[in-house]
Design a protein around this motif. Structure first.
Motif, PDB file in Angstrom:
ATOM      1  N   HIS A  15       0.831  -1.204   0.000  1.00 19.13           N
ATOM      2  CA  HIS A  15       0.000   0.000   0.000  1.00 19.13           C
ATOM      3  C   HIS A  15       0.870   1.260   0.000  1.00 19.13           C
ATOM      4  N   LEU A  16       1.859   1.302   0.851  1.00 20.90           N
ATOM      5  CA  LEU A  16       2.744   2.473   0.916  1.00 20.90           C
ATOM      6  C   LEU A  16       3.579   2.606  -0.360  1.00 20.90           C
ATOM      7  N   LEU A  17       3.999   1.486  -0.924  1.00 21.32           N
ATOM      8  CA  LEU A  17       4.765   1.517  -2.169  1.00 21.32           C
ATOM      9  C   LEU A  17       3.921   2.090  -3.314  1.00 21.32           C
ATOM     10  N   PHE A  18       2.687   1.624  -3.465  1.00 20.95           N
ATOM     11  CA  PHE A  18       1.821   2.123  -4.542  1.00 20.95           C
ATOM     12  C   PHE A  18       1.458   3.590  -4.316  1.00 20.95           C
ATOM     13  N   LEU A  19       1.208   3.949  -3.073  1.00 21.48           N
ATOM     14  CA  LEU A  19       0.849   5.336  -2.756  1.00 21.48           C
ATOM     15  C   LEU A  19       2.021   6.279  -3.019  1.00 21.48           C
ATOM     16  N   SER A  20       3.201   5.895  -2.575  1.00 18.37           N
ATOM     17  CA  SER A  20       4.366   6.764  -2.776  1.00 18.37           C
ATOM     18  C   SER A  20       4.811   6.790  -4.242  1.00 18.37           C
ATOM     19  N   THR A  21       4.635   5.700  -4.957  1.00 16.99           N
ATOM     20  CA  THR A  21       4.952   5.679  -6.387  1.00 16.99           C
ATOM     21  C   THR A  21       4.041   6.638  -7.136  1.00 16.99           C
ATOM     22  N   ALA A  22       2.752   6.574  -6.851  1.00 18.81           N
ATOM     23  CA  ALA A  22       1.795   7.486  -7.501  1.00 18.81           C
ATOM     24  C   ALA A  22       2.134   8.936  -7.172  1.00 18.81           C
ATOM     25  N   PHE A  55       1.631   6.693 -20.614  1.00 15.91           N
ATOM     26  CA  PHE A  55       2.230   5.801 -19.615  1.00 15.91           C
ATOM     27  C   PHE A  55       1.959   6.329 -18.201  1.00 15.91           C
ATOM     28  N   TYR A  56       2.157   7.612 -18.017  1.00 12.84           N
ATOM     29  CA  TYR A  56       1.968   8.242 -16.714  1.00 12.84           C
ATOM     30  C   TYR A  56       0.532   8.053 -16.207  1.00 12.84           C
ATOM     31  N   PHE A  57      -0.450   8.344 -17.058  1.00 19.03           N
ATOM     32  CA  PHE A  57      -1.840   8.236 -16.609  1.00 19.03           C
ATOM     33  C   PHE A  57      -2.233   6.792 -16.314  1.00 19.03           C
ATOM     34  N   TYR A  58      -1.757   5.846 -17.118  1.00 20.49           N
ATOM     35  CA  TYR A  58      -2.048   4.440 -16.833  1.00 20.49           C
ATOM     36  C   TYR A  58      -1.333   3.967 -15.569  1.00 20.49           C
ATOM     37  N   ALA A  59      -0.154   4.475 -15.304  1.00 23.43           N
ATOM     38  CA  ALA A  59       0.560   4.114 -14.072  1.00 23.43           C
ATOM     39  C   ALA A  59      -0.175   4.670 -12.850  1.00 23.43           C
ATOM     40  N   VAL A  60      -0.640   5.922 -12.930  1.00 26.48           N
ATOM     41  CA  VAL A  60      -1.415   6.499 -11.826  1.00 26.48           C
ATOM     42  C   VAL A  60      -2.719   5.729 -11.641  1.00 26.48           C
ATOM     43  N   LEU A  61      -3.362   5.369 -12.747  1.00 28.84           N
ATOM     44  CA  LEU A  61      -4.588   4.570 -12.683  1.00 28.84           C
ATOM     45  C   LEU A  61      -4.322   3.242 -11.976  1.00 28.84           C
ATOM     46  N   SER A  62      -3.256   2.564 -12.342  1.00 28.13           N
ATOM     47  CA  SER A  62      -2.918   1.271 -11.723  1.00 28.13           C
ATOM     48  C   SER A  62      -2.631   1.413 -10.234  1.00 28.13           C
ATOM     49  N   CYS A  63      -1.830   2.402  -9.882  1.00 25.88           N
ATOM     50  CA  CYS A  63      -1.514   2.622  -8.459  1.00 25.88           C
ATOM     51  C   CYS A  63      -2.774   2.972  -7.669  1.00 25.88           C
ATOM     52  N   SER A  64      -3.633   3.804  -8.247  1.00 26.97           N
ATOM     53  CA  SER A  64      -4.874   4.189  -7.561  1.00 26.97           C
ATOM     54  C   SER A  64      -5.792   2.987  -7.375  1.00 26.97           C
ATOM     55  N   VAL A 170      -3.402  14.775  -7.956  1.00 26.81           N
ATOM     56  CA  VAL A 170      -2.237  15.113  -7.124  1.00 26.81           C
ATOM     57  C   VAL A 170      -2.698  15.458  -5.705  1.00 26.81           C
ATOM     58  N   LEU A 171      -3.725  16.282  -5.607  1.00 26.73           N
ATOM     59  CA  LEU A 171      -4.230  16.673  -4.285  1.00 26.73           C
ATOM     60  C   LEU A 171      -4.826  15.482  -3.532  1.00 26.73           C
ATOM     61  N   ALA A 172      -5.567  14.626  -4.234  1.00 25.11           N
ATOM     62  CA  ALA A 172      -6.172  13.449  -3.594  1.00 25.11           C
ATOM     63  C   ALA A 172      -5.088  12.492  -3.096  1.00 25.11           C
ATOM     64  N   THR A 173      -4.090  12.247  -3.918  1.00 25.99           N
ATOM     65  CA  THR A 173      -3.006  11.353  -3.504  1.00 25.99           C
ATOM     66  C   THR A 173      -2.206  11.972  -2.361  1.00 25.99           C
ATOM     67  N   GLY A 174      -1.981  13.267  -2.432  1.00 31.36           N
ATOM     68  CA  GLY A 174      -1.288  13.961  -1.341  1.00 31.36           C
ATOM     69  C   GLY A 174      -2.039  13.853  -0.031  1.00 31.36           C
ATOM     70  N   PHE A 175      -3.356  14.031  -0.087  1.00 31.58           N
ATOM     71  CA  PHE A 175      -4.176  13.895   1.118  1.00 31.58           C
ATOM     72  C   PHE A 175      -4.093  12.471   1.664  1.00 31.58           C
ATOM     73  N   ASN A 176      -4.208  11.474   0.774  1.00 28.99           N
ATOM     74  CA  ASN A 176      -4.132  10.084   1.222  1.00 28.99           C
ATOM     75  C   ASN A 176      -2.751   9.738   1.771  1.00 28.99           C
ATOM     76  N   LEU A 177      -1.724  10.324   1.206  1.00 25.45           N
ATOM     77  CA  LEU A 177      -0.371  10.109   1.730  1.00 25.45           C
ATOM     78  C   LEU A 177      -0.241  10.719   3.126  1.00 25.45           C
ATOM     79  N   CYS A 178      -0.805  11.900   3.329  1.00 21.36           N
ATOM     80  CA  CYS A 178      -0.791  12.525   4.660  1.00 21.36           C
ATOM     81  C   CYS A 178      -1.541  11.663   5.675  1.00 21.36           C
TER      82      CYS A 178
END
Length: 187
Positions: A15-22, A55-64, A170-178
């Motif tokens: 979970h932390l790996l996918f979150l930090s990668t995204a 590639f970037y959007f599909y990677a973010v989609l996969s991590c999410s 970016v904001l959603a992932t940042g919030f979830n990382l926090c």
């Protein structure tokens, strides 16, 4: 099948790996554009983005998706607090926005950009470095060429929608990382 209880160490690491990668990709790709536009020609910048962004959007989609799946497995719907509901909602929102970007906005933006660049090349534009170079010539091209003006408007409309989706991700992932950081017991 939702699992109540404490996730294993492997699940926590995943979970932390996918979150930090995204998060890392989102911050880097978003900020790198501001640096890149100052160092390469406009057309090179557009080409780089048209190759990188799918590639970037599909990677973010996969991590999410993976983050949502792992988080939802250990947070059954019946037991969700308000904060956990918000986190799941943000994972889902980021997944949807990344999918929309990957499937519709990014390809449309790239196709439109290539049409716009063809017209610019016909007029000797696009090889200058930076945003301010030859600004008046672009203005004149917009004024005299209705086709270019229409293509440019379509490009900026889709580029703007894509950028808005990316910013929300970016904001959603940042919030979830926090939230993840605030629930760590120790470093």
């Amino acid at each position: 099948m939702p699992m109540e209880g404490v996730p294993t160490s492997l699940v926590k690491i995943g979970h932390l790996l996918f979150l930090s990668t995204a998060w890392g990709m989102q911050v880097w790709v978003t900020l790198a554009g501001f640096l890149l536009i100052r160092g390469v020609s406009r057309h090179t910048f557009g080409l780089v983005q048209s190759i990188l962004f799918p590639f970037y959007f599909y990677a973010v989609l996969s991590c999410s998706f993976l983050n949502l799946a792992l988080y939802a497995m250990y947070h059954p719907r019946e037991l969700l607090s308000t904060g956990e509901t918000l986190q799941i909602s943000l994972f889902f929102l980021c997944m949807v926005l990344a999918a929309v970007n990957a499937r519709w906005f990014s390809p449309t933006t790239s196709r439109t950009m290539l049409r716009m660049q063809e017209i610019e090349k016909e007029h000797g534009l696009g090889m200058e470095v930076g945003l301010q170079a030859r600004r008046e010539e672009y203005q004149r091209l917009r004024e005299k060429d209705a086709k270019y003006r229409a293509v440019r408007q379509k490009f900026y409309r889709y580029h703007g929608l894509s950028s808005l989706c990316n910013l929300v991700c970016v904001l959603a992932t940042g919030f979830n990382l926090c939230c993840a950081a605030l629930h760590l017991r120790a470093l």
